[in-house]
Design a protein around this motif. Structure first.
Motif, PDB file in Angstrom:
ATOM      1  N   LEU A   1      59.436  37.935  35.742  1.00 37.76           N
ATOM      2  CA  LEU A   1      59.527  37.276  34.451  1.00 37.76           C
ATOM      3  C   LEU A   1      59.864  35.799  34.629  1.00 37.76           C
ATOM      4  CD1 LEU A   1      59.455  37.492  31.398  1.00 37.76           C
ATOM      5  CD2 LEU A   1      61.836  38.239  31.434  1.00 37.76           C
ATOM      6  N   ARG A   2      60.793  35.502  35.543  1.00 40.00           N
ATOM      7  CA  ARG A   2      61.126  34.101  35.814  1.00 40.00           C
ATOM      8  C   ARG A   2      59.892  33.336  36.306  1.00 40.00           C
ATOM      9  NH1 ARG A   2      66.547  32.690  36.476  1.00 40.00           N
ATOM     10  NH2 ARG A   2      65.871  30.994  37.849  1.00 40.00           N
ATOM     11  N   GLU A   3      59.117  33.972  37.175  1.00 38.91           N
ATOM     12  CA  GLU A   3      57.930  33.311  37.702  1.00 38.91           C
ATOM     13  C   GLU A   3      56.907  33.062  36.609  1.00 38.91           C
ATOM     14  OE1 GLU A   3      54.332  34.116  40.933  1.00 38.91           O
ATOM     15  OE2 GLU A   3      56.150  35.337  40.975  1.00 38.91           O
ATOM     16  N   ASP A   4      56.652  34.079  35.777  1.00 36.98           N
ATOM     17  CA  ASP A   4      55.640  33.931  34.736  1.00 36.98           C
ATOM     18  C   ASP A   4      56.066  32.970  33.632  1.00 36.98           C
ATOM     19  OD1 ASP A   4      53.857  35.547  36.009  1.00 36.98           O
ATOM     20  OD2 ASP A   4      54.334  37.350  34.874  1.00 36.98           O
ATOM     21  N   LEU A   5      57.373  32.819  33.426  1.00 36.33           N
ATOM     22  CA  LEU A   5      57.847  31.862  32.429  1.00 36.33           C
ATOM     23  C   LEU A   5      57.911  30.444  32.987  1.00 36.33           C
ATOM     24  CD1 LEU A   5      60.731  33.791  30.605  1.00 36.33           C
ATOM     25  CD2 LEU A   5      58.377  33.423  29.839  1.00 36.33           C
ATOM     26  N   GLY A   6      57.844  30.314  34.315  1.00 37.65           N
ATOM     27  CA  GLY A   6      57.918  28.990  34.912  1.00 37.65           C
ATOM     28  C   GLY A   6      59.334  28.532  35.160  1.00 37.65           C
ATOM     29  N   ILE A   7      60.251  29.489  35.369  1.00 40.72           N
ATOM     30  CA  ILE A   7      61.646  29.155  35.665  1.00 40.72           C
ATOM     31  C   ILE A   7      61.828  29.255  37.164  1.00 40.72           C
ATOM     32  CG2 ILE A   7      64.060  29.763  35.253  1.00 40.72           C
ATOM     33  CD1 ILE A   7      63.218  31.002  32.616  1.00 40.72           C
ATOM     34  N   ASN A   8      61.824  28.123  37.839  1.00 37.50           N
ATOM     35  CA  ASN A   8      61.880  28.095  39.297  1.00 37.50           C
ATOM     36  C   ASN A   8      63.122  27.351  39.763  1.00 37.50           C
ATOM     37  OD1 ASN A   8      59.166  29.208  39.561  1.00 37.50           O
ATOM     38  ND2 ASN A   8      58.504  27.235  38.761  1.00 37.50           N
ATOM     39  N   GLU A   9      63.608  27.745  40.883  1.00 38.70           N
ATOM     40  CA  GLU A   9      64.730  27.044  41.496  1.00 38.70           C
ATOM     41  C   GLU A   9      64.298  26.566  42.883  1.00 38.70           C
ATOM     42  OE1 GLU A   9      67.955  29.782  41.533  1.00 38.70           O
ATOM     43  OE2 GLU A   9      68.324  29.641  39.374  1.00 38.70           O
ATOM     44  N   PRO A  10      64.741  25.389  43.341  1.00 42.35           N
ATOM     45  CA  PRO A  10      65.715  24.519  42.686  1.00 42.35           C
ATOM     46  C   PRO A  10      65.128  23.581  41.649  1.00 42.35           C
ATOM     47  CG  PRO A  10      65.124  23.587  44.796  1.00 42.35           C
ATOM     48  CD  PRO A  10      64.367  24.887  44.685  1.00 42.35           C
ATOM     49  N   SER A  11      63.804  23.548  41.482  1.00 40.84           N
ATOM     50  CA  SER A  11      63.195  22.646  40.504  1.00 40.84           C
ATOM     51  C   SER A  11      63.609  23.046  39.088  1.00 40.84           C
ATOM     52  CB  SER A  11      61.675  22.686  40.616  1.00 40.84           C
ATOM     53  OG  SER A  11      61.263  22.305  41.903  1.00 40.84           O
ATOM     54  N   PRO A  12      64.011  22.105  38.260  1.00 40.72           N
ATOM     55  CA  PRO A  12      64.387  22.451  36.883  1.00 40.72           C
ATOM     56  C   PRO A  12      63.164  22.860  36.068  1.00 40.72           C
ATOM     57  CG  PRO A  12      64.387  20.071  37.167  1.00 40.72           C
ATOM     58  CD  PRO A  12      64.187  20.661  38.528  1.00 40.72           C
ATOM     59  N   ALA A  13      63.350  23.831  35.195  1.00 37.78           N
ATOM     60  CA  ALA A  13      62.250  24.305  34.354  1.00 37.78           C
ATOM     61  C   ALA A  13      62.031  23.349  33.188  1.00 37.78           C
ATOM     62  CB  ALA A  13      62.562  25.703  33.840  1.00 37.78           C
ATOM     63  N   ASP A  14      60.804  23.283  32.723  1.00 43.28           N
ATOM     64  CA  ASP A  14      60.462  22.523  31.527  1.00 43.28           C
ATOM     65  C   ASP A  14      60.617  23.458  30.331  1.00 43.28           C
ATOM     66  OD1 ASP A  14      59.305  21.234  29.390  1.00 43.28           O
ATOM     67  OD2 ASP A  14      57.514  20.587  30.467  1.00 43.28           O
ATOM     68  N   PRO A  15      61.622  23.249  29.460  1.00 48.53           N
ATOM     69  CA  PRO A  15      61.850  24.197  28.353  1.00 48.53           C
ATOM     70  C   PRO A  15      60.648  24.364  27.436  1.00 48.53           C
ATOM     71  CG  PRO A  15      63.742  22.753  28.626  1.00 48.53           C
ATOM     72  CD  PRO A  15      62.646  22.194  29.503  1.00 48.53           C
ATOM     73  N   ILE A  16      59.907  23.287  27.174  1.00 49.30           N
ATOM     74  CA  ILE A  16      58.722  23.408  26.317  1.00 49.30           C
ATOM     75  C   ILE A  16      57.701  24.323  26.974  1.00 49.30           C
ATOM     76  CG2 ILE A  16      56.712  22.143  25.465  1.00 49.30           C
ATOM     77  CD1 ILE A  16      58.482  19.910  24.635  1.00 49.30           C
ATOM     78  N   GLU A  17      57.504  24.168  28.268  1.00 48.88           N
ATOM     79  CA  GLU A  17      56.541  25.013  28.974  1.00 48.88           C
ATOM     80  C   GLU A  17      57.011  26.462  29.007  1.00 48.88           C
ATOM     81  OE1 GLU A  17      55.225  25.491  33.560  1.00 48.88           O
ATOM     82  OE2 GLU A  17      54.858  23.517  32.682  1.00 48.88           O
ATOM     83  N   VAL A  18      58.306  26.676  29.180  1.00 47.43           N
ATOM     84  CA  VAL A  18      58.830  28.047  29.215  1.00 47.43           C
ATOM     85  C   VAL A  18      58.554  28.751  27.891  1.00 47.43           C
ATOM     86  CG1 VAL A  18      60.919  29.442  29.344  1.00 47.43           C
ATOM     87  CG2 VAL A  18      60.571  27.582  30.973  1.00 47.43           C
ATOM     88  N   LEU A  19      58.824  28.078  26.768  1.00 47.21           N
ATOM     89  CA  LEU A  19      58.583  28.704  25.463  1.00 47.21           C
ATOM     90  C   LEU A  19      57.091  28.935  25.244  1.00 47.21           C
ATOM     91  CD1 LEU A  19      61.119  26.920  23.069  1.00 47.21           C
ATOM     92  CD2 LEU A  19      61.379  29.050  24.368  1.00 47.21           C
ATOM     93  N   ALA A  20      56.257  28.002  25.699  1.00 47.80           N
ATOM     94  CA  ALA A  20      54.809  28.189  25.572  1.00 47.80           C
ATOM     95  C   ALA A  20      54.338  29.354  26.432  1.00 47.80           C
ATOM     96  CB  ALA A  20      54.075  26.904  25.958  1.00 47.80           C
ATOM     97  N   ASN A  21      54.896  29.490  27.637  1.00 47.28           N
ATOM     98  CA  ASN A  21      54.537  30.623  28.495  1.00 47.28           C
ATOM     99  C   ASN A  21      54.946  31.949  27.867  1.00 47.28           C
ATOM    100  OD1 ASN A  21      53.368  29.101  30.523  1.00 47.28           O
ATOM    101  ND2 ASN A  21      55.242  28.944  31.725  1.00 47.28           N
ATOM    102  N   LEU A  22      56.132  31.982  27.247  1.00 46.01           N
ATOM    103  CA  LEU A  22      56.573  33.207  26.592  1.00 46.01           C
ATOM    104  C   LEU A  22      55.676  33.536  25.408  1.00 46.01           C
ATOM    105  CD1 LEU A  22      58.496  35.536  26.264  1.00 46.01           C
ATOM    106  CD2 LEU A  22      60.108  34.009  25.107  1.00 46.01           C
ATOM    107  N   ALA A  23      55.261  32.516  24.672  1.00 49.05           N
ATOM    108  CA  ALA A  23      54.328  32.746  23.564  1.00 49.05           C
ATOM    109  C   ALA A  23      53.019  33.320  24.076  1.00 49.05           C
ATOM    110  CB  ALA A  23      54.078  31.438  22.808  1.00 49.05           C
TER     111      ALA A  23
END
Length: 318
Positions: free
Chosen positions: A160-182
């Motif tokens: 789920l983290r991968e598909d939402l674009g939540i990666n470490e150590p790089s900070p996630a882009d919140p707009i992209e995360v919400l768009a990925n979840l949509a």
């Protein structure tokens, strides 16, 4: 009332509305819990029409606060939905989509999708303007939906983290995360545990803004989380009790306020034992779809719609 008194009263009203965060919002009206999953066994998209196109003003929001604590609280008290108990090997999703036609073509789309863990699927869709074919029928054999994934991402936090674009150590882009979840929500119908895991991941995402009372375009009250960057805003509306995704909005700020670029209204998330329609022996199946959303290392350009919101049907049959 004298003119002076009226002017003072007006100033009092303006002062009260200018600082909404200082006032406790009214509680969200209790939503009646459905006794059964409302999704029909054979849902069909309605013919999209111009009169179903609302204005392009952004969703009104108020009483902003940091999202972390409210999202964690919702995840802890999350209720099961009526559709969680529906059995079936296919995720069934029914959604309606409004676009800014000046930028993205078709103004309205109505889509019903079936998705299996073997990467097979089916889709019925209508759009306005209708084009040559009023209803498009798309079909994917096992393995064709390789961009959607073999395993339900909502059952594994790492996926789920991968598909939402939540990666470490790089900070996630919140707009992209919400768009990925949509986007994921146009293919998957996560059950309660998957929705709780999603809320916990969003709670750790910074910065997100929480709004305790929002109404979607169908009139359903909910809560919302938003991410803003410059003149871009992504807004996700969730059911206040079950955490189900009710709507997603991408908007741009102009001199007159937030203007919606695209809006998704999720009419149903359920499950089904079979896909309602299948092509006949003489029908040509849809070609394998290209990747529909980026991997986490890639980022959508904010000047273009996410691939999941494109208005051209994938592999329509004749």
């Amino acid at each position: 009332m004298t003119p002076t008194t009226a002017a003072v009263a007006s100033l009092v009203v303006l002062a009260a509305t200018a600082v909404p965060a200082a006032t406790v919002p009214a509680p969200i009206p209790a939503q009646a819990r459905a006794a059964h999953c409302p999704t029909s066994a054979a849902p069909q998209p309605r013919l999209a029409a111009a009169d179903h196109t609302p204005g392009h003003r952004g969703t009104r929001v108020a009483y902003p606060q940091p999202a972390r604590i409210p999202l964690l609280a919702l995840a802890a008290r999350l209720r099961a939905s009526a559709c969680d108990t529906v059995a079936g090997r296919y995720d069934l999703v029914h959604y309606r989509q409004w676009n800014n036609p000046a930028r993205f073509g078709a103004a309205v789309r109505e889509v019903v999708r079936w998705r299996g863990d073997d990467r097979s699927g089916g889709q019925l869709a209508t759009q306005h303007p209708t084009g040559v074919v009023p209803v498009t029928h798309d079909w994917w054999h096992p393995g064709d939906l390789y961009s959607v994934g073999l395993i339900d991402p909502f059952t594994r936090t790492d996926m789920l983290r991968e598909d939402l674009g939540i990666n470490e150590p790089s900070p996630a882009d919140p707009i992209e995360v919400l768009a990925n979840l949509a986007y994921l929500s146009t293919w998957y119908s996560p059950r309660r545990d998957g929705r709780a895991a999603t809320l916990n991941l969003l709670a750790d995402l910074s910065p997100l803004t929480y709004y305790p009372r929002v109404v979607d375009r169908s009139g359903r009250p909910g809560i919302a989380v938003a991410a803003t960057s410059g003149d871009q805003r992504a807004l996700l509306i969730l059911h206040p009790d079950t955490g189900e995704v009710l709507a997603y909005e991408s908007a741009r700020l102009d001199p007159f306020g937030w203007r919606v670029q695209t809006y998704l209204l999720y009419l149903a998330h359920s499950h089904a034992t079979r896909r309602w329609w299948e092509p006949t022996a003489h029908s040509r199946p849809a070609a394998p779809s290209p990747p529909l959303y980026p991997r986490p290392q890639q980022h959508w350009l904010l000047t273009t719609p996410p691939p999941c919101l494109a208005t051209t049907p994938q592999g329509a049959t004749p």
